[in-house]
Design an enzyme around this catalytic site. Structure first.
Site, PDB file in Angstrom:
ATOM      1  N   CYS A  42       0.801  -1.135  -0.305  1.00  0.00           N
ATOM      2  CA  CYS A  42      -0.100  -0.118  -0.107  1.00  0.00           C
ATOM      3  C   CYS A  42       0.454   1.091   0.023  1.00  0.00           C
ATOM      4  CB  CYS A  42      -0.660   0.524   1.075  1.00  0.00           C
ATOM      5  SG  CYS A  42      -1.321   1.656   1.427  1.00  0.00           S
ATOM      6  N   CYS A  85      -0.663   4.204   2.113  1.00  0.00           N
ATOM      7  CA  CYS A  85      -0.196   4.063   3.673  1.00  0.00           C
ATOM      8  C   CYS A  85       1.314   3.911   3.931  1.00  0.00           C
ATOM      9  CB  CYS A  85      -0.349   2.792   4.272  1.00  0.00           C
ATOM     10  SG  CYS A  85      -2.002   1.878   3.133  1.00  0.00           S
ATOM     11  N   ASP A  86       2.135   3.524   3.124  1.00  0.00           N
ATOM     12  CA  ASP A  86       3.830   3.620   4.118  1.00  0.00           C
ATOM     13  C   ASP A  86       4.576   4.189   2.426  1.00  0.00           C
ATOM     14  OD1 ASP A  86       2.995   1.472   5.588  1.00  0.00           O
ATOM     15  OD2 ASP A  86       2.980   0.101   4.223  1.00  0.00           O
TER      16      ASP A  86
END
Ligand code: NAP
Length: 314
Positions: free
Chosen positions: A136, A139-140
């Site tokens: 992701c 997200c990261d």
């Protein structure tokens, strides 16, 4: 003792498909509950930007998912934040068992459980998850500001995420196993035009290496020459498609060789009153708009199914 609740319709899964089904089911006055084990919104919440949902030119995946949820909540859709342990088909009613031991029953059930990221299954992938291995970018990606990352995959997801990561990082290598991408032409053109992105064609990832608690390199292999090399990288983002979440699909349901549920044009499975929609269903293309359309189709078809059962006094 587990309690039992009776509904017209139970929807399992709260992504765009399930929430769209909820909107249409409530508009058809069905007693409906939607069960979602995580945060409603589904996979789209992980997308940085969505540009191809018709009539909405550009929205973040999270915002689009919120719009689906808010629209369903406007109709007072009951959303149960629980995990389903089993779906048992029955003649009169289908039974849905929850991990909490609660038992729900309904005339019709719509499965909208979507899919999960496919893994490369190479050494270092599981061990370094969260330490540089990610599925992701939204997200990261933040953790890789001004660093070098590798994106693996050649589809729409890999292309979109590589473009997103190029805005944050110093350098993005896109590792693809063939010499043509599966991604749509518009994304291919953007990849080519981005000076930070370098595509490594005919290349497969063989291992992910770490030093201490951080990814430091990937072992790559040329699919033509068999030549091997090590590529220094701070992160490995893997976007090689996904697997259908078919764990709750009852035995006897028709599925294809890849585990996707086969339905008719009403999104109904071969089991009466059990429908499958969105990314769980065998279909030509997987798009948010098609998941929403499946939700509409299955809700209307299940409303008709329940009406017929009621008219027959069942
Ligand atoms: P996908 O279209 O199935 O593409 C998967 C990619 O990963 C392919 O390029 C495939 O290579 C590669 N791959 C698969 N297994 C691999 C392995 N073991 N090792 C190395 N490479 C591997 O998956 P996706 O990109 O996640 O997209 C899924 C669906 O969602 C698609 O229908 C896509 O169009 C849709 N989607 C749409 C949008 C959008 O329209 N905005 C965004 C995201 C996704 P090959 O090409 O060689 O098979």
């Amino acid at each position: 003792m587990a309690n039992r609740k009776l509904y017209d319709l139970i929807i399992i899964g709260g992504g765009p498909a399930g929430l769209s089904a909820g909107i249409y089911a409530l508009r058809a006055s069905m007693r409906t509950v939607l069960i979602e084990k995580g945060a409603p919104g589904g996979q789209v919440t992980l997308s940085a930007e969505v540009e191809n949902y018709p009539a909405i030119k550009n929205k973040s995946g999270f915002e689009l998912a919120q719009s689906f949820l808010e629209h369903a909540q406007d109709y007072n859709l009951e959303v149960l934040p629980q995990e389903v342990s089993a779906l048992e088909p029955g003649l009169d009613f289908h039974t849905v068992r929850l991990n909490s031991d609660e038992v729900l029953k309904a005339h019709a059930v719509i499965l909208a459980t979507g899919g999960s990221p496919r893994k490369l299954s190479i050494p270092g992938e599981d061990d370094n998850y969260g330490k540089g291995v990610s599925y992701c970018a939204v997200c990261d990606g933040f953790f890789f500001r001004n660093k070098t990352v590798v994106v693996v995959g050649g589809g729409d997801t890999a292309a979109e995420e590589a473009l997103y990561l190029a805005k944050i990082t110093k350098k993005v290598y896109l590792v693809h196993r063939r010499n043509t991408l599966r991604a749509s032409m518009i994304l291919q053109k953007r990849l080519e035009a981005d000076p930070k992105i370098e595509i490594l064609w005919n290349t497969v990832a063989k291992a992910i290496r770490a030093e201490g608690d951080e990814v430091c390199a990937m072992d790559l292999e040329d699919t033509y020459s068999g030549g091997k090399r090590e590529l220094k990288t701070d992160g490995a983002f893997i976007f090689i498609g996904f697997e259908p979440n078919n764990q709750l699909v009852p035995a006897g349901t028709r599925m294809n060789a890849d585990g996707y549920v086969v339905t008719d044009e009403k999104c109904e499975t071969n089991l009466d009153g059990i429908f499958a929609i969105g990314d769980l269903r065998e279909k030509y293309a997987r798009q948010i708009v098609l998941s929403a359309a499946d939700g509409c189709t299955a809700a209307l078809a299940s409303a008709h199914y329940v009406e017929i059962k009621r008219a027959a006094g069942l």
